[in-house]
Scaffold this active site. Structure first.
Site, short mmCIF file in Angstrom:
data_model
loop_
_atom_site.label_atom_id
_atom_site.label_comp_id
_atom_site.label_asym_id
_atom_site.label_seq_id
_atom_site.Cartn_x
_atom_site.Cartn_y
_atom_site.Cartn_z
CG HIS A 96 -11.50 39.19 1.33
ND1 HIS A 96 -12.77 38.77 1.01
CD2 HIS A 96 -11.04 38.31 2.25
CE1 HIS A 96 -13.08 37.69 1.72
NE2 HIS A 96 -12.03 37.38 2.49
CB SER A 108 2.12 56.69 -22.38
OG SER A 108 1.29 57.72 -22.89
CE LYS A 148 1.04 55.13 -17.16
NZ LYS A 148 -0.25 55.17 -17.84
CD GLU A 202 -1.80 46.87 -18.98
OE1 GLU A 202 -2.78 47.63 -18.98
OE2 GLU A 202 -0.68 47.20 -19.40
#
Ligand code: ARG
Length: 465
Positions: free
Chosen positions: A165, A286, A292, A299
């Protein structure tokens, strides 16, 4: 159809009974060359085998077969260079290749299509392609498994929280986490192998629907093209795409597995977790935020699942309620199947590379571990001392509550409190709070103990060959 000279106009395979030309807006719908052009190698290969079969059936003389074969080889050389595809006016790859063959050997080219239809031809081409694609994917996924295996080997001594979980559950070895993903992809290898096996049935020799009227040796034809056997039934053979569904499903499941791995990697590479570092070569920055370092590879791996599941559903829906025999709907099968294979052939090597260059950050894993991860171990200590598990669970639950109320980690409760709640824990209860001891206790096969992990590593190594 057209009054242009036959060697430059679209080579029509079916003009005889028609008057005038195809409606202009029908063209783009009818055309499939932009998609099926990638079947050109398979189409030439199957045609050369068909030439051979037609000799055996007494349809072609030997010298005719030699000229056709030479012509097909020259067509292949031209296609290899790519030139014939530029502005090709042809409906599909089969028409293009036949037109080029006319240019090479003249009217004799018209004998190639004897006893054959584009229906059994395209089904054969696609299966040939599918067998190759299945094997390519298996190789890619084997590479991904090897990266996971290397990461697992390097992280036997790394301990991290095991999550259920997405809440801390019990401590596990880094290797146990990496192997969990490896076993999923290992099952994918088996599924891809089965799909490749299913593709290995030859439709050629089925004609348009009713079979071939010439005595071609379909067994020999199948073997010469690398198929296991010829199809059993011509009506079935021209529209059976079950193997393509097998492949699309195998791909969709790889997509699901990639998405789960990708999700773990995104989390683990985040500042908050920080369990794992992806190499710069697989991260991007970024355009706005200078600090970043984004886990794009993970992803994008995660993102493929939708596309792959979509392709599977598109194929299933395409086939649903088709009347028996060939239907033009089937032309749309390639787009989905090609896209699934392309998606994985792009994503899987990138993920394999990212894993091969990533590393756990053991100190960050340690910092994240809350001693409540050992609550189960406390309960198990009581079980070993004769307390029924349900009662042990309840007692340790109370201890967790006491720690929470006191605002201290479980391991920092006074020994007296442990003994007050469960005297069976003994004065040396704090020895439970030892990560290594906990993971080593899970020594049944498949568990996270060192010996079990080593066994998995050996087993995986063996299977990857
Ligand atoms: N382009 C077609 C396909 O991909 C080839 C078969 C067409 N057959 C026909 N009778 N129109 O399925």
């Amino acid at each position: 159809m057209s009054n242009e000279p036959a060697d430059t106009a679209a080579h029509s395979l079916w003009g005889g009974r028609f008057e005038g030309v195809l409606a202009p807006e029908m063209g783009p719908l009818n055309l499939s060359l932009d998609v099926d052009r990638r079947l050109w190698r398979e189409d030439v290969r199957a045609s050369r085998a068909w030439v051979h079969a037609l000799v055996g059936a007494g349809v072609l003389e030997r010298d005719e077969a030699e000229r056709l074969d030479g012509g097909l080889r020259r067509v292949a050389e031209r296609l290899e260079g790519g030139a014939p595809f530029a502005d090709a006016p042809d409906e599909d790859i089969h028409s293009l290749i036949e037109r080029l063959l006319f240019q090479e050997v003249g009217e004799l080219a018209g004998k190639l299509h004897t006893g054959r239809s584009r229906n059994d031809q395209v089904a054969t081409d696609l299966r040939l392609w599918g067998m190759g694609a299945g094997r390519d994917l298996e190789r890619d996924i084997t590479g991904l498994c090897r990266s996971l295996l290397a990461l697992a080997r390097a992280s036997v001594d790394v301990l991290l929280p095991g999550y259920t979980h997405l809440q801390q559950g019990q401590p596990i070895r880094g290797a146990q986490w990496a192997l969990a993903h490896l076993w999923a992809f290992e099952r994918d290898r088996t599924r891809l192998d089965r799909a490749t096996h299913a593709a290995g049935v030859l439709p050629l020799g089925s004609g348009a629907i009713a079979g071939c009227p010439f005595p071609v040796d379909r067994e020999a034809l199948a073997r010469s093209l690398g198929f296991r056997r010829p199809s059993e039934n011509s009506v079935d053979a021209v529209s059976d795409r079950d193997w393509a569904l097998d492949l699309a499903y195998a791909c969709a499941l790889v997509g699901v597995h990639l998405s789960r791995l990708g999700e773990d990697l995104v989390l683990f590479a985040s500042t908050e977790f920080g369990f794992l570092r992806l190499a710069d070569a697989y991260s991007t920055g970024s355009s706005l935020m200078p600090q970043k370092r984004n886990p794009d590879v993970a992803e994008l791996a995660r993102a493929q699942a939708g596309r792959l599941a979509g392709n599977l559903v598109a194929l299933l829906t395409l086939l649903k309620a088709l009347p028996s025999g060939y239907n033009r709907d089937l032309q749309e099968d390639k787009r989905s199947l090609f896209d699934s294979v392309d998606a994985l052939r792009t994503a899987v090597p990138a993920v394999a590379g990212a894993l091969a260059t990533s590393a756990f950050r053991p100190e960050r894993c340690r910092q994240a571990m809350d001693t409540e991860l050992l609550a189960t171990d406390l309960a198990e200590r009581l079980v070993r001392r004769g307390v029924p598990f349900r009662r042990s669970h309840e007692l340790v639950g109370r201890l967790v509550r006491r720690a929470e109320d006191a605002g201290v980690p479980l391991a920092e409760l006074p020994v007296d409190t442990f003994l007050e709640v469960a005297p069976e824990l003994g004065h040396d209860v704090l020895e439970v709070f030892d990560w290594e001891r906990s993971v080593e206790s899970r020594s049944a096969p498949g568990g996270t103990a060192r010996a079990s992990v080593q066994e998995q590593l050996a087993e995986a190594e063996g299977r990857l060959g």
